[in-house]
Design a protein around this motif. Sequence first.
Motif, PDB file in Angstrom:
ATOM      1  N   GLY A  55      27.086  -5.781  -0.140  1.00 48.15           N
ATOM      2  CA  GLY A  55      28.443  -5.737   0.378  1.00 48.15           C
ATOM      3  C   GLY A  55      28.913  -4.352   0.786  1.00 48.15           C
ATOM      4  O   GLY A  55      30.040  -4.200   1.265  1.00 48.15           O
ATOM      5  N   LYS A  56      28.047  -3.364   0.626  1.00 54.24           N
ATOM      6  CA  LYS A  56      28.392  -1.997   0.989  1.00 54.24           C
ATOM      7  C   LYS A  56      27.524  -1.524   2.147  1.00 54.24           C
ATOM      8  O   LYS A  56      26.328  -1.805   2.193  1.00 54.24           O
ATOM      9  CB  LYS A  56      28.225  -1.076  -0.219  1.00 54.24           C
ATOM     10  CG  LYS A  56      29.161  -1.439  -1.373  1.00 54.24           C
ATOM     11  CD  LYS A  56      28.976  -0.510  -2.556  1.00 54.24           C
ATOM     12  CE  LYS A  56      29.936  -0.880  -3.685  1.00 54.24           C
ATOM     13  NZ  LYS A  56      29.751  -0.002  -4.866  1.00 54.24           N
ATOM     14  N   VAL A  57      28.125  -0.787   3.057  1.00 56.72           N
ATOM     15  CA  VAL A  57      27.428  -0.355   4.273  1.00 56.72           C
ATOM     16  C   VAL A  57      26.169   0.437   3.954  1.00 56.72           C
ATOM     17  O   VAL A  57      25.107   0.203   4.529  1.00 56.72           O
ATOM     18  CB  VAL A  57      28.361   0.495   5.168  1.00 56.72           C
ATOM     19  CG1 VAL A  57      27.611   1.012   6.376  1.00 56.72           C
ATOM     20  CG2 VAL A  57      29.572  -0.323   5.607  1.00 56.72           C
ATOM     21  N   ASP A  58      26.272   1.369   3.018  1.00 56.36           N
ATOM     22  CA  ASP A  58      25.117   2.227   2.745  1.00 56.36           C
ATOM     23  C   ASP A  58      23.949   1.469   2.155  1.00 56.36           C
ATOM     24  O   ASP A  58      22.803   1.907   2.225  1.00 56.36           O
ATOM     25  CB  ASP A  58      25.511   3.404   1.853  1.00 56.36           C
ATOM     26  CG  ASP A  58      26.085   2.974   0.513  1.00 56.36           C
ATOM     27  OD1 ASP A  58      26.304   1.769   0.315  1.00 56.36           O
ATOM     28  OD2 ASP A  58      26.319   3.853  -0.338  1.00 56.36           O
ATOM     29  N   ALA A  59      24.210   0.301   1.555  1.00 54.38           N
ATOM     30  CA  ALA A  59      23.129  -0.508   0.984  1.00 54.38           C
ATOM     31  C   ALA A  59      22.184  -0.986   2.071  1.00 54.38           C
ATOM     32  O   ALA A  59      20.953  -0.962   1.903  1.00 54.38           O
ATOM     33  CB  ALA A  59      23.705  -1.691   0.223  1.00 54.38           C
ATOM     34  N   SER A  60      22.730  -1.431   3.182  1.00 49.87           N
ATOM     35  CA  SER A  60      21.896  -1.902   4.280  1.00 49.87           C
ATOM     36  C   SER A  60      21.120  -0.753   4.912  1.00 49.87           C
ATOM     37  O   SER A  60      19.940  -0.895   5.234  1.00 49.87           O
ATOM     38  CB  SER A  60      22.757  -2.604   5.332  1.00 49.87           C
ATOM     39  OG  SER A  60      23.261  -3.816   4.821  1.00 49.87           O
ATOM     40  N   GLU A  61      21.779   0.380   5.079  1.00 47.90           N
ATOM     41  CA  GLU A  61      21.093   1.538   5.639  1.00 47.90           C
ATOM     42  C   GLU A  61      19.932   1.963   4.741  1.00 47.90           C
ATOM     43  O   GLU A  61      18.837   2.275   5.216  1.00 47.90           O
ATOM     44  CB  GLU A  61      22.091   2.677   5.823  1.00 47.90           C
ATOM     45  CG  GLU A  61      23.172   2.356   6.865  1.00 47.90           C
ATOM     46  CD  GLU A  61      24.291   3.383   6.881  1.00 47.90           C
ATOM     47  OE1 GLU A  61      24.340   4.210   5.942  1.00 47.90           O
ATOM     48  OE2 GLU A  61      25.100   3.361   7.824  1.00 47.90           O
ATOM     49  N   LYS A  62      20.161   1.946   3.420  1.00 47.32           N
ATOM     50  CA  LYS A  62      19.107   2.299   2.479  1.00 47.32           C
ATOM     51  C   LYS A  62      17.974   1.280   2.515  1.00 47.32           C
ATOM     52  O   LYS A  62      16.791   1.647   2.503  1.00 47.32           O
ATOM     53  CB  LYS A  62      19.682   2.387   1.063  1.00 47.32           C
ATOM     54  CG  LYS A  62      18.628   2.716   0.004  1.00 47.32           C
ATOM     55  CD  LYS A  62      19.252   2.886  -1.365  1.00 47.32           C
ATOM     56  CE  LYS A  62      19.597   1.561  -1.994  1.00 47.32           C
ATOM     57  NZ  LYS A  62      20.003   1.714  -3.425  1.00 47.32           N
ATOM     58  N   SER A  63      18.331  -0.008   2.569  1.00 49.76           N
ATOM     59  CA  SER A  63      17.315  -1.056   2.567  1.00 49.76           C
ATOM     60  C   SER A  63      16.417  -0.964   3.791  1.00 49.76           C
ATOM     61  O   SER A  63      15.186  -1.097   3.693  1.00 49.76           O
ATOM     62  CB  SER A  63      17.990  -2.432   2.511  1.00 49.76           C
ATOM     63  OG  SER A  63      18.733  -2.583   1.318  1.00 49.76           O
ATOM     64  N   VAL A  64      17.011  -0.731   4.941  1.00 48.53           N
ATOM     65  CA  VAL A  64      16.227  -0.609   6.171  1.00 48.53           C
ATOM     66  C   VAL A  64      15.357   0.643   6.126  1.00 48.53           C
ATOM     67  O   VAL A  64      14.165   0.594   6.469  1.00 48.53           O
ATOM     68  CB  VAL A  64      17.160  -0.589   7.402  1.00 48.53           C
ATOM     69  CG1 VAL A  64      16.400  -0.161   8.659  1.00 48.53           C
ATOM     70  CG2 VAL A  64      17.777  -1.971   7.598  1.00 48.53           C
ATOM     71  N   ALA A  65      15.917   1.757   5.686  1.00 45.06           N
ATOM     72  CA  ALA A  65      15.153   3.005   5.640  1.00 45.06           C
ATOM     73  C   ALA A  65      13.954   2.885   4.711  1.00 45.06           C
ATOM     74  O   ALA A  65      12.841   3.330   5.046  1.00 45.06           O
ATOM     75  CB  ALA A  65      16.056   4.150   5.192  1.00 45.06           C
ATOM     76  N   LYS A  66      14.138   2.281   3.557  1.00 41.50           N
ATOM     77  CA  LYS A  66      13.040   2.124   2.603  1.00 41.50           C
ATOM     78  C   LYS A  66      11.978   1.160   3.136  1.00 41.50           C
ATOM     79  O   LYS A  66      10.777   1.351   2.894  1.00 41.50           O
ATOM     80  CB  LYS A  66      13.578   1.652   1.252  1.00 41.50           C
ATOM     81  CG  LYS A  66      14.305   2.730   0.464  1.00 41.50           C
ATOM     82  CD  LYS A  66      14.743   2.232  -0.890  1.00 41.50           C
ATOM     83  CE  LYS A  66      15.349   3.351  -1.728  1.00 41.50           C
ATOM     84  NZ  LYS A  66      14.365   4.399  -2.083  1.00 41.50           N
TER      85      LYS A  66
END
Length: 264
Positions: A79-90
């Motif tokens: 539910g947080k924007v940075d979570a998706s960015e982190k998930s994609v980057a990893k």
Amino acid sequence: MQREPRWEPRYPGSGRLEGKVAIVTGGDSGIGRAVCALFAREGADIAIVYHENREDAETTADIVADEGQRAITIKADVGKVDASEKSVAKTIEAFGRIDILINNAGEQHPAADIRDISADQLQRTFATNIFGMFYLVQAALPHLGKGAAIVNCTSVTMYKGSGGLLDYSATKGAITAFTRSLSENLVEKGIRVNGVAPGPIWTPLNPRGGAPAEKVEHFGESTPMKRPGEPNEVAPAFLFLACDDSSYMSGQVLHPNGGMIVNG
């Protein structure tokens, strides 16, 4: 729960996802675990996104490894924007590509009276169930090419309604509209977007969401099949929409729901 949900794939793999990489949110248990197991059997490497239960996520990763595929686990609040960015980057760091997004993470909190739904609960349910899908697609889109697939988990409650799950049902309606609209938005890029609308499925979602024990005991008995579905009865719908078997389908929703007849 009275017994563990059945996540095991029910048939041998045939390489339908050979060489693919999938992100599966809510992949630590229930439908998400069954999807990870089946996708791995079909040849995919998996990024398992989970919220809190690391032990469950690691168990799913072991299941993927037992199928001969690679897995990583990513702790994130979708539910947080940075979570998706982190998930994609990893995922890119580990596997170098993304071919499939499975937006499965969700939460529900029963309430018989709309006045019992707090502002915090309402915002939290929408953040997890629908905002997170927007965020993940936004983060992953630069890495999705022609032939990529997005599959969103909606629900039978979107079609039939649920008097005791007002906020949850509302998010599922939003997910179906998002699925259809995103399909039109991305179809010219060669990216297909579809959905799955499960009926009552035997997963930890209900007891974790606060469903009373007596309700869980009779869960799914209202369906024509008189029982809840199992996660491994839903996962093949996700596989079909993620692989080339459904190459002429986009903007559609499949309904593994125990025989309930719903509109479109």
